[in-house]
Design a protein around this motif. Sequence first.
Motif, PDB file in Angstrom:
ATOM      1  N   PHE A 166      16.141  66.376  13.053  1.00  0.00           N
ATOM      2  CA  PHE A 166      15.085  66.200  11.427  1.00  0.00           C
ATOM      3  C   PHE A 166      13.696  66.731  12.093  1.00  0.00           C
ATOM      4  O   PHE A 166      13.155  67.486  10.977  1.00  0.00           O
ATOM      5  N   GLY A 167      13.853  66.920  13.302  1.00  0.00           N
ATOM      6  CA  GLY A 167      12.300  67.956  13.299  1.00  0.00           C
ATOM      7  C   GLY A 167      11.601  67.021  13.033  1.00  0.00           C
ATOM      8  O   GLY A 167      10.302  66.913  13.343  1.00  0.00           O
ATOM      9  N   TRP A 168      11.449  65.635  13.844  1.00  0.00           N
ATOM     10  CA  TRP A 168      10.816  64.139  14.287  1.00  0.00           C
ATOM     11  C   TRP A 168      10.597  63.997  15.429  1.00  0.00           C
ATOM     12  O   TRP A 168      11.095  64.092  15.746  1.00  0.00           O
ATOM     13  N   THR A 169       9.897  63.025  15.356  1.00  0.00           N
ATOM     14  CA  THR A 169       9.188  62.426  16.132  1.00  0.00           C
ATOM     15  C   THR A 169       9.262  61.343  16.767  1.00  0.00           C
ATOM     16  O   THR A 169       9.598  59.518  14.938  1.00  0.00           O
ATOM     17  N   ARG A 170       8.770  60.137  17.772  1.00  0.00           N
ATOM     18  CA  ARG A 170       9.166  58.908  17.718  1.00  0.00           C
ATOM     19  C   ARG A 170       8.232  58.135  16.630  1.00  0.00           C
ATOM     20  O   ARG A 170       8.566  56.848  16.025  1.00  0.00           O
ATOM     21  N   ASP A 171       7.053  58.766  16.541  1.00  0.00           N
ATOM     22  CA  ASP A 171       5.861  58.863  16.174  1.00  0.00           C
ATOM     23  C   ASP A 171       6.390  57.816  14.030  1.00  0.00           C
ATOM     24  O   ASP A 171       5.962  57.533  13.386  1.00  0.00           O
ATOM     25  N   ASN A 172       7.685  58.854  13.924  1.00  0.00           N
ATOM     26  CA  ASN A 172       8.068  58.692  12.410  1.00  0.00           C
ATOM     27  C   ASN A 172       9.248  57.788  12.106  1.00  0.00           C
ATOM     28  O   ASN A 172       9.846  57.475  11.179  1.00  0.00           O
ATOM     29  N   LEU A 173       9.797  56.602  13.603  1.00  0.00           N
ATOM     30  CA  LEU A 173      10.584  55.673  14.086  1.00  0.00           C
ATOM     31  C   LEU A 173      10.431  54.467  12.755  1.00  0.00           C
ATOM     32  O   LEU A 173       8.892  54.275  14.237  1.00  0.00           O
ATOM     33  N   MET A 174      10.437  53.807  12.495  1.00  0.00           N
ATOM     34  CA  MET A 174      10.689  52.836  12.560  1.00  0.00           C
ATOM     35  C   MET A 174      12.197  51.756  13.213  1.00  0.00           C
ATOM     36  O   MET A 174      12.957  52.429  12.748  1.00  0.00           O
ATOM     37  N   THR A 175      12.475  50.269  14.053  1.00  0.00           N
ATOM     38  CA  THR A 175      13.209  49.593  14.227  1.00  0.00           C
ATOM     39  C   THR A 175      13.142  48.970  14.254  1.00  0.00           C
ATOM     40  O   THR A 175      12.196  48.168  14.272  1.00  0.00           O
ATOM     41  N   PHE A 176      14.217  48.011  13.703  1.00  0.00           N
ATOM     42  CA  PHE A 176      15.204  46.407  14.108  1.00  0.00           C
ATOM     43  C   PHE A 176      15.716  46.117  14.644  1.00  0.00           C
ATOM     44  O   PHE A 176      16.832  46.703  14.816  1.00  0.00           O
ATOM     45  N   GLY A 177      15.609  44.965  15.708  1.00  0.00           N
ATOM     46  CA  GLY A 177      17.090  44.476  16.258  1.00  0.00           C
ATOM     47  C   GLY A 177      16.529  42.375  16.647  1.00  0.00           C
ATOM     48  O   GLY A 177      15.301  42.468  16.634  1.00  0.00           O
ATOM     49  N   ASP A 178      17.144  42.856  17.783  1.00  0.00           N
ATOM     50  CA  ASP A 178      17.043  41.335  17.935  1.00  0.00           C
ATOM     51  C   ASP A 178      17.725  40.984  19.409  1.00  0.00           C
ATOM     52  O   ASP A 178      17.110  39.552  19.952  1.00  0.00           O
ATOM     53  N   ALA A 179      18.817  41.880  20.086  1.00  0.00           N
ATOM     54  CA  ALA A 179      18.841  41.472  21.545  1.00  0.00           C
ATOM     55  C   ALA A 179      18.391  42.737  22.760  1.00  0.00           C
ATOM     56  O   ALA A 179      18.348  43.473  22.552  1.00  0.00           O
ATOM     57  N   GLN A 180      19.377  41.880  23.789  1.00  0.00           N
ATOM     58  CA  GLN A 180      19.944  43.224  24.915  1.00  0.00           C
ATOM     59  C   GLN A 180      19.889  44.511  24.227  1.00  0.00           C
ATOM     60  O   GLN A 180      18.611  45.201  24.876  1.00  0.00           O
TER      61      GLN A 180
ATOM     62  N   LEU B 234      16.209  46.979  23.160  1.00  0.00           N
ATOM     63  CA  LEU B 234      15.276  46.689  23.436  1.00  0.00           C
ATOM     64  C   LEU B 234      15.347  48.321  23.862  1.00  0.00           C
ATOM     65  O   LEU B 234      13.648  48.317  23.669  1.00  0.00           O
ATOM     66  N   GLU B 235      15.823  48.864  24.272  1.00  0.00           N
ATOM     67  CA  GLU B 235      15.279  51.055  24.013  1.00  0.00           C
ATOM     68  C   GLU B 235      14.545  50.925  22.921  1.00  0.00           C
ATOM     69  O   GLU B 235      13.787  52.061  22.637  1.00  0.00           O
ATOM     70  N   MET B 236      15.400  50.918  21.679  1.00  0.00           N
ATOM     71  CA  MET B 236      15.167  51.518  20.309  1.00  0.00           C
ATOM     72  C   MET B 236      13.752  50.518  20.262  1.00  0.00           C
ATOM     73  O   MET B 236      12.776  51.395  18.625  1.00  0.00           O
ATOM     74  N   LEU B 237      13.583  49.346  20.400  1.00  0.00           N
ATOM     75  CA  LEU B 237      12.368  48.745  19.584  1.00  0.00           C
ATOM     76  C   LEU B 237      11.370  49.134  20.348  1.00  0.00           C
ATOM     77  O   LEU B 237      10.373  49.884  20.113  1.00  0.00           O
ATOM     78  N   ALA B 238      11.659  49.464  21.689  1.00  0.00           N
ATOM     79  CA  ALA B 238      10.039  50.161  22.243  1.00  0.00           C
ATOM     80  C   ALA B 238       9.919  51.833  22.521  1.00  0.00           C
ATOM     81  O   ALA B 238       8.756  52.145  22.501  1.00  0.00           O
ATOM     82  N   SER B 239      11.078  52.630  21.518  1.00  0.00           N
ATOM     83  CA  SER B 239      10.819  53.689  21.745  1.00  0.00           C
ATOM     84  C   SER B 239       9.920  53.645  20.216  1.00  0.00           C
ATOM     85  O   SER B 239      10.044  55.401  20.021  1.00  0.00           O
ATOM     86  N   ALA B 240      10.009  52.902  19.241  1.00  0.00           N
ATOM     87  CA  ALA B 240       9.662  53.760  17.856  1.00  0.00           C
ATOM     88  C   ALA B 240       8.190  53.132  17.273  1.00  0.00           C
ATOM     89  O   ALA B 240       7.560  52.296  18.547  1.00  0.00           O
ATOM     90  N   LYS B 241       8.197  53.696  17.020  1.00  0.00           N
ATOM     91  CA  LYS B 241       6.716  53.956  16.157  1.00  0.00           C
ATOM     92  C   LYS B 241       6.449  52.180  16.044  1.00  0.00           C
ATOM     93  O   LYS B 241       5.399  51.902  16.396  1.00  0.00           O
ATOM     94  N   VAL B 242       6.472  51.484  15.011  1.00  0.00           N
ATOM     95  CA  VAL B 242       6.572  50.036  14.932  1.00  0.00           C
ATOM     96  C   VAL B 242       8.574  49.601  14.852  1.00  0.00           C
ATOM     97  O   VAL B 242       9.458  49.854  14.247  1.00  0.00           O
ATOM     98  N   GLY B 243       8.215  49.177  15.647  1.00  0.00           N
ATOM     99  CA  GLY B 243       9.130  48.348  16.879  1.00  0.00           C
ATOM    100  C   GLY B 243       9.687  46.811  16.364  1.00  0.00           C
ATOM    101  O   GLY B 243       8.394  46.571  16.947  1.00  0.00           O
TER     102      GLY B 243
END
Length: 271
Positions: A205-219, A222-231
Amino acid sequence: MIKMIALDLDNTLLNSQRHISEANTRILKKLHKQGKEIVLCTGRPINAIWAWLSQLGLMNENDYSVNFNGSLVIHNVDKQPLMADGMQKGHFASLHEFCAAHDYPLDILDFSGVYPINDLPLSGYEKRLGGNMHFLHIPFSKLPDVDYSKAVICTAPRVLDQIVQNLPEKLKHDFHIVRSQPMILEFLKPGVDKGSALDVLLKRFGWTRDNLMTFGDAQNDLEMLASAKVGVAMANGTPAAKQTANAVTEVDNDHDGVAQFLQTYFADENV
């Protein structure tokens, strides 16, 4: 500005009955209509999440999902892969030997179906995963020469605790190993995770991690929680998920934690 919202399913978007609540459905559909990309990120294949994709209306030309915990990024409407990063049968030989030596079950998945390995004890994975999937019970020696997405040991949580404590170093080297649920241990290609898969999609999409929000609960989140602007970790999430995220929902997955967080975060956008 947040342009993409990526969500884990089990114990995050799904409640304990494995349903997406009316509140979660309503706000995600509204955000999607306003132009946010809503991406389901799961260990499951797309056929196993088809009903939830349909429920949320994620069937437009720009809609994608992350499957097999990051091994596959797929275009929802026609099920064509944007990225598939798999392994060959031989990659699993040491894992099969480990399971055979200790009488552990093993399921190996390609990018469309599941192979419960029937020269080992019966797994609970087929019952756990549910319908809309092809299962072929087969001995390890008869596995076809195709690309595989991951392997899974599905057994009682107390048994899995012992397995995690006694994993050989070779397996730790050969796989990215994550415990996605108390009864499921997953073996992925090294370097493959939900965060790396979302990087592929952001680039599309031509976006960066500054454009990303992620939701998670488990092991496995972790990588997508850490990579997002809002994890965002769920209130019912593991301590590691909460430590990795930069926000935590006020309530758990059985009380519309995702919807409440989104309602507050996007309040200025009339959600």
